[in-house]
Write an enzyme that holds these catalytic residues in place. Structure first.
Site, PDB file in Angstrom:
ATOM      1  N   HIS A   4      -0.871  -9.315 -10.977  1.00  0.00           N
ATOM      2  CA  HIS A   4      -0.731 -10.283  -9.892  1.00  0.00           C
ATOM      3  C   HIS A   4      -1.484 -11.552 -10.264  1.00  0.00           C
ATOM      4  O   HIS A   4      -2.426 -11.972  -9.589  1.00  0.00           O
ATOM      5  CB  HIS A   4      -1.225  -9.701  -8.574  1.00  0.00           C
TER       6      HIS A   4
ATOM      7  N   HIS B 276       1.727  -3.072 -14.043  1.00  0.00           N
ATOM      8  CA  HIS B 276       3.195  -3.223 -13.963  1.00  0.00           C
ATOM      9  C   HIS B 276       3.690  -4.474 -14.704  1.00  0.00           C
ATOM     10  O   HIS B 276       3.961  -5.512 -14.122  1.00  0.00           O
ATOM     11  CB  HIS B 276       3.729  -3.129 -12.542  1.00  0.00           C
TER      12      HIS B 276
ATOM     13  N   ASP C 129       4.437   3.196  -8.912  1.00  0.00           N
ATOM     14  CA  ASP C 129       4.159   2.218  -7.859  1.00  0.00           C
ATOM     15  C   ASP C 129       4.747   2.716  -6.538  1.00  0.00           C
ATOM     16  O   ASP C 129       5.238   1.942  -5.710  1.00  0.00           O
ATOM     17  CB  ASP C 129       4.726   0.845  -8.217  1.00  0.00           C
TER      18      ASP C 129
ATOM     19  N   GLU D  68      -6.048  -2.079  -6.238  1.00  0.00           N
ATOM     20  CA  GLU D  68      -5.126  -3.135  -6.666  1.00  0.00           C
ATOM     21  C   GLU D  68      -5.261  -4.312  -5.696  1.00  0.00           C
ATOM     22  O   GLU D  68      -4.688  -4.322  -4.619  1.00  0.00           O
ATOM     23  CB  GLU D  68      -3.687  -2.618  -6.685  1.00  0.00           C
TER      24      GLU D  68
END
Length: 346
Positions: free
Chosen positions: A169, A190, A248, A103
């Site tokens: 992101h 997410h 997460d 990530e």
């Protein structure tokens, strides 16, 4: 139904009949599958990117009801990411360790969340070559990046490797997201979090994700996303079976109430993990609690909720379908009460 257990293993499934069960339970299922696990048991992937570090994290989550994880290494130096990759290769095939989730660091700085801005950088050949090497060894890999910033040729190589390329992101517009989907973007990381808000004239990556047939993870702790917004997301998808729960999770799950990240000490406060800048720093939840939240707070039927913590994550990564075979160990099961408390009968 009755499940007969002998010598710690499932001996039979049968109708209960006139028997009196020794233990009243609400649900028996395979242990769950989590595709985004940053840490557990007091250990973070980034701080201990070693085989023993990954094993400790997997063991902590197994004790909480998650039988398989993708250890997740977040934005860091290439050396740390490479060490995590080597650890994933060294533990390939071991119980509980299903691959690797990378990530970052190829993210949008504006949507970095708790990721270290100084270590964020464009998608590069080093990362692509590393992912190609992992996939050549048949290790399942997910890589989260900002699709609007990725070099198209390098992006194409990630897709061709068989890695699951996930958007997260990111500042991507809806058009940029649809372009990335056409080029092989297969997932979203997410939902809502680290994405621009969706508005009536700017749906952004969130609007494009919800309308797509791609899979998407979502954190179900009521902190990262409110229950109403989770309901909206699930109803907005083109069909069921596309959205799955991720924890997460950080080192506090199955561990102490604090951990260190990028030199900061982060504590659990009112169920949340928040760094010095006020950003959420991962989550303090496991998938059994996520299942309870999906049923009790989101209002999903139990069968749909179980899919989100078990079946769908397996389909995303091409993992074997979860099952309850005769002869499986009791420790491979989640045995839960009607209020989703985990029972240990080993």
């Amino acid at each position: 139904m009755a499940i007969e257990i002998a010598n710690g293993k499932v001996a039979a499934f049968r109708p209960l009949g006139n028997d009196t069960a020794d233990l009243q339970v609400g649900l028996i299922s395979p242990q769950f599958v989590d595709l985004q696990v940053n840490g557990g048991g007091g250990v973070m992937v980034n701080s201990q990117p070693t085989p023993d570090g990954l094993r400790a994290i997997a063991a902590a989550h197994r004790s909480c009801g998650t039988g398989a994880i993708l250890p997740t290494v977040i934005t860091d130096s290439h050396d740390v990411i490479e060490a995590a990759a080597e650890a994933a290769l060294a533990t390939q095939g071991e119980p509980g360790l299903a691959g690797l989730h990378i990530e970052g660091p190829h993210l949008a700085t504006e949507r970095r969340g708790t990721h270290d801005a100084a270590r964020i950088r464009p998608l590069d050949l080093k990362t692509v070559s590393l992912v190609e090497r992992l996939r050549a060894a048949n290790l399942p890999v997910m890589i989260t990046l900002a699709p609007e910033l990725a070099d198209p040729d390098l992006f194409a190589r990630l897709v061709a490797s068989g890695a699951i390329v996930s958007g997260g992101h990111t500042q991507a517009t809806a058009e940029e997201t649809r372009t990335a989907l056409d080029r092989g973007l297969g997932c979203f990381t997410h939902l809502y979090n680290a994405m621009p808000p969706m508005t009536s004239r700017a749906p952004g990556i969130l609007g494009a994700a919800l309308n797509s047939d791609a899979h998407a993870g979502i954190i179900v702790d009521g902190i990262h996303v409110t229950w109403d917004m989770i309901r909206i997301a699930l109803r907005a998808r083109p069909r069921k079976g596309l959205t799955f729960a991720v924890s997460d999770a950080m080192a506090t799950v199955g561990g102490p109430n604090h951990f260190n990240l990028y030199g900061q000490k982060i504590f659990v406060r009112d169920g949340a993990l928040i760094n010095a800048e006020g950003s959420l720093a991962g989550a303090h939840i496991d998938l059994v609690k996520s299942l309870a939240n999906l049923v009790n707070h989101v209002g999903l039927p139990l069968d749909e909720a179980i899919e989100m913590v078990c079946d769908i994550p397996c389909r995303v990564m091409g993992l074997p379908a979860p099952a309850l075979p005769l002869g499986c160990a009791v420790t491979d099961l989640n045995i839960l009460t009607n209020d989703f408390r985990k029972l240990d009968i080993s």
